[in-house]
Scaffold this motif. Structure first.
Motif, PDB file in Angstrom:
ATOM      1  N   PHE A 166       0.836  -1.210   0.000  1.00  0.00           N
ATOM      2  CA  PHE A 166       0.000   0.000   0.000  1.00  0.00           C
ATOM      3  C   PHE A 166       0.870   1.260   0.000  1.00  0.00           C
ATOM      4  CE2 PHE A 166      -3.615  -2.334   2.453  1.00  0.00           C
ATOM      5  CZ  PHE A 166      -3.881  -3.082   1.314  1.00  0.00           C
ATOM      6  N   ILE A 167       1.934   1.244   0.801  1.00  0.00           N
ATOM      7  CA  ILE A 167       2.812   2.415   0.881  1.00  0.00           C
ATOM      8  C   ILE A 167       3.526   2.641  -0.456  1.00  0.00           C
ATOM      9  CG2 ILE A 167       4.897   3.325   1.970  1.00  0.00           C
ATOM     10  CD1 ILE A 167       3.995   1.974   4.559  1.00  0.00           C
ATOM     11  N   ILE A 168       3.914   1.564  -1.133  1.00  0.00           N
ATOM     12  CA  ILE A 168       4.564   1.713  -2.442  1.00  0.00           C
ATOM     13  C   ILE A 168       3.595   2.332  -3.444  1.00  0.00           C
ATOM     14  CG2 ILE A 168       5.483   0.426  -4.412  1.00  0.00           C
ATOM     15  CD1 ILE A 168       6.721  -1.527  -2.405  1.00  0.00           C
ATOM     16  N   ILE A 169       2.346   1.861  -3.431  1.00  0.00           N
ATOM     17  CA  ILE A 169       1.343   2.426  -4.338  1.00  0.00           C
ATOM     18  C   ILE A 169       1.135   3.912  -4.045  1.00  0.00           C
ATOM     19  CG2 ILE A 169      -1.113   2.375  -4.939  1.00  0.00           C
ATOM     20  CD1 ILE A 169      -1.054  -0.655  -4.458  1.00  0.00           C
ATOM     21  N   ILE A 170       0.991   4.240  -2.766  1.00  0.00           N
ATOM     22  CA  ILE A 170       0.759   5.637  -2.374  1.00  0.00           C
ATOM     23  C   ILE A 170       1.966   6.499  -2.734  1.00  0.00           C
ATOM     24  CG2 ILE A 170       0.401   7.170  -0.401  1.00  0.00           C
ATOM     25  CD1 ILE A 170      -1.120   4.781   0.914  1.00  0.00           C
ATOM     26  N   ALA A 171       3.176   5.996  -2.446  1.00  0.00           N
ATOM     27  CA  ALA A 171       4.391   6.767  -2.738  1.00  0.00           C
ATOM     28  C   ALA A 171       4.540   7.021  -4.233  1.00  0.00           C
ATOM     29  CB  ALA A 171       5.607   6.029  -2.196  1.00  0.00           C
ATOM     30  N   THR A 172       4.174   6.051  -5.053  1.00  0.00           N
ATOM     31  CA  THR A 172       4.243   6.232  -6.514  1.00  0.00           C
ATOM     32  C   THR A 172       3.308   7.344  -6.969  1.00  0.00           C
ATOM     33  OG1 THR A 172       4.785   3.890  -6.805  1.00  0.00           O
ATOM     34  CG2 THR A 172       3.973   5.080  -8.733  1.00  0.00           C
ATOM     35  N   LEU A 173       2.082   7.326  -6.451  1.00  0.00           N
ATOM     36  CA  LEU A 173       1.109   8.362  -6.821  1.00  0.00           C
ATOM     37  C   LEU A 173       1.543   9.742  -6.316  1.00  0.00           C
ATOM     38  CD1 LEU A 173      -2.148   6.348  -6.063  1.00  0.00           C
ATOM     39  CD2 LEU A 173      -1.277   6.976  -8.323  1.00  0.00           C
ATOM     40  N   VAL A 174       2.069   9.794  -5.096  1.00  0.00           N
ATOM     41  CA  VAL A 174       2.533  11.078  -4.551  1.00  0.00           C
ATOM     42  C   VAL A 174       3.692  11.620  -5.371  1.00  0.00           C
ATOM     43  CG1 VAL A 174       3.622  12.180  -2.565  1.00  0.00           C
ATOM     44  CG2 VAL A 174       1.697  10.635  -2.221  1.00  0.00           C
ATOM     45  N   THR A 175       4.586  10.750  -5.819  1.00  0.00           N
ATOM     46  CA  THR A 175       5.701  11.188  -6.659  1.00  0.00           C
ATOM     47  C   THR A 175       5.194  11.796  -7.959  1.00  0.00           C
ATOM     48  OG1 THR A 175       7.128   9.469  -5.740  1.00  0.00           O
ATOM     49  CG2 THR A 175       7.805  10.443  -7.829  1.00  0.00           C
ATOM     50  N   CYS A 176       4.169  11.184  -8.551  1.00  0.00           N
ATOM     51  CA  CYS A 176       3.584  11.735  -9.782  1.00  0.00           C
ATOM     52  C   CYS A 176       2.980  13.112  -9.521  1.00  0.00           C
ATOM     53  CB  CYS A 176       2.519  10.783 -10.326  1.00  0.00           C
ATOM     54  SG  CYS A 176       3.155   9.196 -10.902  1.00  0.00           S
ATOM     55  N   VAL A 177       2.248  13.256  -8.415  1.00  0.00           N
ATOM     56  CA  VAL A 177       1.655  14.553  -8.070  1.00  0.00           C
ATOM     57  C   VAL A 177       2.745  15.582  -7.804  1.00  0.00           C
ATOM     58  CG1 VAL A 177       0.260  15.767  -6.343  1.00  0.00           C
ATOM     59  CG2 VAL A 177      -0.476  13.544  -7.197  1.00  0.00           C
ATOM     60  N   ASP A 178       3.787  15.172  -7.098  1.00  0.00           N
ATOM     61  CA  ASP A 178       4.897  16.071  -6.772  1.00  0.00           C
ATOM     62  C   ASP A 178       5.583  16.577  -8.037  1.00  0.00           C
ATOM     63  OD1 ASP A 178       6.798  17.095  -4.578  1.00  0.00           O
ATOM     64  OD2 ASP A 178       8.173  16.008  -5.888  1.00  0.00           O
ATOM     65  N   LEU A 179       5.857  15.686  -8.979  1.00  0.00           N
ATOM     66  CA  LEU A 179       6.516  16.084 -10.231  1.00  0.00           C
ATOM     67  C   LEU A 179       5.608  16.972 -11.076  1.00  0.00           C
ATOM     68  CD1 LEU A 179       8.248  12.698 -11.194  1.00  0.00           C
ATOM     69  CD2 LEU A 179       9.330  14.759 -10.276  1.00  0.00           C
ATOM     70  N   ALA A 180       4.290  16.655 -11.077  1.00  0.00           N
ATOM     71  CA  ALA A 180       3.355  17.459 -11.858  1.00  0.00           C
ATOM     72  C   ALA A 180       3.258  18.879 -11.307  1.00  0.00           C
ATOM     73  CB  ALA A 180       1.978  16.794 -11.864  1.00  0.00           C
ATOM     74  N   MET A 181       3.181  19.014  -9.990  1.00  0.00           N
ATOM     75  CA  MET A 181       3.112  20.351  -9.399  1.00  0.00           C
ATOM     76  C   MET A 181       4.418  21.115  -9.620  1.00  0.00           C
ATOM     77  SD  MET A 181       0.967  19.927  -5.851  1.00  0.00           S
ATOM     78  CE  MET A 181       0.837  21.718  -5.709  1.00  0.00           C
ATOM     79  N   ASN A 182       5.543  20.427  -9.559  1.00  0.00           N
ATOM     80  CA  ASN A 182       6.826  21.079  -9.810  1.00  0.00           C
ATOM     81  C   ASN A 182       6.907  21.592 -11.241  1.00  0.00           C
ATOM     82  OD1 ASN A 182       9.418  22.001  -9.504  1.00  0.00           O
ATOM     83  ND2 ASN A 182      10.380  19.982  -9.550  1.00  0.00           N
ATOM     84  N   ALA A 183       6.283  20.862 -12.171  1.00  0.00           N
ATOM     85  CA  ALA A 183       6.354  21.251 -13.576  1.00  0.00           C
ATOM     86  C   ALA A 183       5.363  22.356 -13.929  1.00  0.00           C
ATOM     87  CB  ALA A 183       6.100  20.024 -14.456  1.00  0.00           C
ATOM     88  N   TRP A 184       4.126  22.267 -13.409  1.00  0.00           N
ATOM     89  CA  TRP A 184       3.058  23.165 -13.862  1.00  0.00           C
ATOM     90  C   TRP A 184       2.643  24.223 -12.838  1.00  0.00           C
ATOM     91  CZ3 TRP A 184       1.027  17.854 -15.303  1.00  0.00           C
ATOM     92  CH2 TRP A 184       1.486  17.492 -16.574  1.00  0.00           C
ATOM     93  N   LEU A 185       2.944  23.987 -11.561  1.00  0.00           N
ATOM     94  CA  LEU A 185       2.598  24.952 -10.518  1.00  0.00           C
ATOM     95  C   LEU A 185       3.825  25.172  -9.636  1.00  0.00           C
ATOM     96  CD1 LEU A 185      -0.893  23.451  -9.524  1.00  0.00           C
ATOM     97  CD2 LEU A 185      -0.495  25.497 -10.914  1.00  0.00           C
ATOM     98  N   HIS A 186       4.904  25.606 -10.273  1.00  0.00           N
ATOM     99  CA  HIS A 186       6.187  25.632  -9.571  1.00  0.00           C
ATOM    100  C   HIS A 186       6.176  26.601  -8.389  1.00  0.00           C
ATOM    101  CE1 HIS A 186      10.447  24.922  -9.065  1.00  0.00           C
ATOM    102  NE2 HIS A 186      10.671  26.223  -9.058  1.00  0.00           N
ATOM    103  N   GLY A 187       5.542  27.765  -8.556  1.00  0.00           N
ATOM    104  CA  GLY A 187       5.488  28.718  -7.451  1.00  0.00           C
ATOM    105  C   GLY A 187       4.783  28.147  -6.237  1.00  0.00           C
TER     106      GLY A 187
END
Length: 240
Positions: A78-99
């Motif tokens: 479960f933690i691996i699944i959650i961590a994978t999804l959080v990483t995707c959200v983290d990278l997306a926000m860094n790319a499109w909502l950097h501020g």
């Protein structure tokens, strides 16, 4: 086709997540972001929506894969699944909502260890269908988001005299039009207690007290209605 029984179940899931077992006001889970990020409405809303996305997707993924996950290692999976999804959200926000990403900082990766996400995966998603788990994750995330938004708005109004300050970080240049200055900017108003962590504790306590008061009123109303005698109808025979 939706049956009355299934419709009642969906309503129960929504009511349970948004009110009866609200993660921020009842279960008191995820208090780290609730208290740290809720100093403005925009920060609170952004983190709440990110958490909602993770809870929805993780619940769906866990429910879809639960029959193939051995019981002994379910929590690490479960933690691996959650961590994978959080990483995707983290990278997306860094790319499109950097501020906004820079403002939220470490609290985006910390969604991985948020008790709400893992608790719903263990308590609900691992025992229910994909649709039910997705709805539960969505409603739990929205329940937390509402608490964050209310708390963030309250602290921002009291602490800075503004509302939705920094909306451009979430919505772009159009967000500047949403900022409300309840106190003139030239007044340089600031109430530091509301913006610091003690203000978060006090604001959350007020929200919990308000919910408990509303619940008590509802219980008293239900008790009064139950104690009232049922109306009786008398039939009068008519004669010709």
């Amino acid at each position: 086709m939706t049956t009355p029984a299934s419709a009642s179940r969906w309503r129960d899931i929504c009511h349970n997540a948004l009110w009866k077992q609200n993660p921020g006001l009842v279960q008191l889970l995820g208090l780290c972001p609730v208290l740290a990020i809720s100093n403005t409405a925009v920060n609170a809303l952004a983190l709440g929506l990110a958490t909602t996305l993770v809870t929805t997707l993780s619940g769906s993924a866990v429910a879809a894969a639960r029959q193939w996950i051995p019981n002994d290692i379910r929590n690490p999976v479960f933690i691996i699944i959650i961590a994978t999804l959080v990483t995707c959200v983290d990278l997306a926000m860094n790319a499109w909502l950097h501020g906004l990403y820079l403002v939220l900082g470490i609290f985006i990766p910390l969604i991985t260890t948020n008790c709400i996400v893992l608790a719903r995966a263990e308590a609900f998603a691992s025992r229910n269908s994909v649709r039910a788990a997705a709805l539960d994750g969505l409603m739990m995330g929205l329940g937390l988001t509402l608490v964050l938004l209310l708390l963030g708005g309250l602290r921002e109004i009291l602490g800075k005299g503004t509302l939705f300050d920094g909306a451009h970080l979430l919505l772009g240049e159009a967000g500047h039009a949403l900022v409300l200055h309840l106190v003139p900017a030239e007044a340089h108003y600031q109430f530091l207690l509301a913006m610091l962590p003690p203000g978060g504790f006090i604001g959350l306590a007020l929200l919990i007290a308000a919910k408990n008061w509303l619940d008590e009123r509802a219980r008293q109303r239900a008790t009064r209605n139950a104690s009232q005698p049922a109306p009786t109808t008398s039939r009068v025979a008519s004669t010709e």
